[in-house]
Design a protein around this motif. Sequence first.
Motif, PDB file in Angstrom:
ATOM      1  N   UNK A  47       0.830  -1.218   0.000  1.00  0.00           N
ATOM      2  CA  UNK A  47       0.000   0.000   0.000  1.00  0.00           C
ATOM      3  C   UNK A  47       0.853   1.252   0.000  1.00  0.00           C
ATOM      4  N   UNK A  48       1.829   1.311   0.868  1.00  0.00           N
ATOM      5  CA  UNK A  48       2.690   2.490   0.963  1.00  0.00           C
ATOM      6  C   UNK A  48       3.546   2.677  -0.283  1.00  0.00           C
ATOM      7  N   UNK A  49       3.973   1.580  -0.896  1.00  0.00           N
ATOM      8  CA  UNK A  49       4.795   1.695  -2.111  1.00  0.00           C
ATOM      9  C   UNK A  49       3.943   2.253  -3.253  1.00  0.00           C
ATOM     10  N   UNK A  60      -4.454  13.509   1.118  1.00  0.00           N
ATOM     11  CA  UNK A  60      -3.848  12.670   2.156  1.00  0.00           C
ATOM     12  C   UNK A  60      -2.643  11.912   1.603  1.00  0.00           C
ATOM     13  N   UNK A  65      -1.238   9.145   3.960  1.00  0.00           N
ATOM     14  CA  UNK A  65      -2.191   8.294   4.684  1.00  0.00           C
ATOM     15  C   UNK A  65      -1.692   6.894   4.961  1.00  0.00           C
ATOM     16  N   UNK A  66      -1.039   6.241   4.008  1.00  0.00           N
ATOM     17  CA  UNK A  66      -0.628   4.847   4.196  1.00  0.00           C
ATOM     18  C   UNK A  66       0.842   4.690   4.537  1.00  0.00           C
ATOM     19  N   UNK A  67       1.505   5.792   4.874  1.00  0.00           N
ATOM     20  CA  UNK A  67       2.956   5.721   5.030  1.00  0.00           C
ATOM     21  C   UNK A  67       3.379   5.748   6.492  1.00  0.00           C
ATOM     22  N   UNK A  68       4.483   5.042   6.788  1.00  0.00           N
ATOM     23  CA  UNK A  68       5.105   5.124   8.112  1.00  0.00           C
ATOM     24  C   UNK A  68       5.748   6.505   8.241  1.00  0.00           C
TER      25      UNK A  68
END
Lengths: 227, 227
Positions: free
Chosen positions: B144-146, B167, B170-173
């Motif tokens: 997701x983050x990639x 956003x 939103x899905x990133x560390x």
Amino acid sequence: LIELVGLSKVFYTDEVETHALADVGLRINKGEYIAVEGPSGSGKSTLLSILGLLDTPTAGQYTLNSHSVDKLSAPERARIRNREVGFIFQSFNLIGDLTVFENVELPLTYRGMSSSDRKTRVQAALERVDMAPRMKHYPSQLSGGQQQRVAVARALGGDPAILLADEPTGNLDSRNGEAVMDILHELHRGGATICMVTHDPRYASCADRTVHVFDGRIVGPEEAKRL
Amino acid sequence: LIELVGLSKVFYTDEVETHALADVGLRINKGEYIAVEGPSGSGKSTLLSILGLLDTPTAGQYTLNSHSVDKLSAPERARIRNREVGFIFQSFNLIGDLTVFENVELPLTYRGMSSSDRKTRVQAALERVDMAPRMKHYPSQLSGGQQQRVAVARALGGDPAILLADEPTGNLDSRNGEAVMDILHELHRGGATICMVTHDPRYASCADRTVHVFDGRIVGPEEAKRL
Ligand SMILES: Nc1ncnc2c1ncn2[C@@H]1O[C@H](COP(=O)(O)OP(=O)(O)OP(=O)(O)O)[C@@H](O)[C@H]1O
Ligand SMILES: Nc1ncnc2c1ncn2[C@@H]1O[C@H](COP(=O)(O)OP(=O)(O)OP(=O)(O)O)[C@@H](O)[C@H]1O
Ligand SMILES: [Mg+2]
Ligand SMILES: [Mg+2]
């Protein structure tokens, strides 16, 4: 309840092998609430999809309630999954052709529940996430956060023994985020086992403990800080 | 640069009218960096898609660089959009059949750029988000983050004058989230106008000012706190 020993997962693409998980060992007791954190691409979603029997490991053992489940066929995995597991996907995975009501109802239909039972449970699950007024709409008519709340309702409808949540608050403002966390907390108090991926340290602290993933391995808290 | 007066957007579904935006007034100066925050379903993505000429308002005026753009045809909107605007969608919107390289290249192809120019820009954009090694992979092979980082690279490739980001972290560390915010900051220093939706107060504070949206209206900071 759940035990992984020497578990690995490799994705084979035409040019390169991606080692998503390598030699992972993990024990989760019944009724435990675990948070999973780690950088983007470190293997969190892959771990959750193996735990939820959506995917099979390349090597290693997975026992669920003392049964070995790492070499089951797809239909056998689906049978256990539909009975035991609720899943909140990172990318929602709502079915565009179905209404909100039908999306939440679908896992209950697989379980062979009667139509009036399904109706009561769907209504209750949508009310818990403030989405009951939109039950006749389609996912494309909802905002990102509203779709996420429908995805949460779908995972809760069947009162699963195990709930796997992949960044359940990623697209939500703090009020809705806290409402979802309250629901997970209630489920946990009711005895459910929860495994939640989150990038938000505030939410990770709601869990009993946090598992740190880095480059496909589970590392200790000290090592996670250093990395 | 951007001026909205009395802008509203209504979605008509078979049973109910959803007033996503009502009587919105907003001025954004050239080179300004604006954050947009508000509860789930309040109208943030709808506002961004109208600003980015992806959708048309139901009523009200929208002027961009002193030209009225609220009644343009779809091809005219696409011509201005491809030249001026970069868009980071809330749901990534990567095309599954195209590789990472082709996804980032697509907006540049619309602009009629030469193939060698495109190649240099795509390579540079993917390096900025640490995704160059995956350029031959497909979105379904990424986490997701990639995928979110590829979506950021696609929006940057053409060095847009206006960047609309829904956003983007939103899905990133936190490490990858900060890397994306650094890129937005560099773009802003280079003179780009940025409008970013975020639920994270730390990131909202990087902007020049924050616009608060509630139930389709823009409200003052005091009113936003009370609500
Ligand atoms: N295509 C559509 N058809 C009908 N209603 C829509 C459509 N798109 C959005 N809406 C409605 O318009 C309202 C605003 O949606 P919008 O996507 O702008 O919200 P948002 O502020 O971005 O929310 P989130 O934080 O959840 O992403 C919502 O009530 C949504 O359900
Ligand atoms: N279907 C696939 N084919 C090939 N590689 C894959 C596939 N799915 C995931 N991967 C790779 O496996 C690794 C782990 O992916 P995973 O989705 O588990 O990461 P994640 O920790 O959930 O990341 P994020 O925080 O970005 O969601 C990544 O490098 C990813 O690119
Ligand atoms: Mg993931
Ligand atoms: Mg939105």
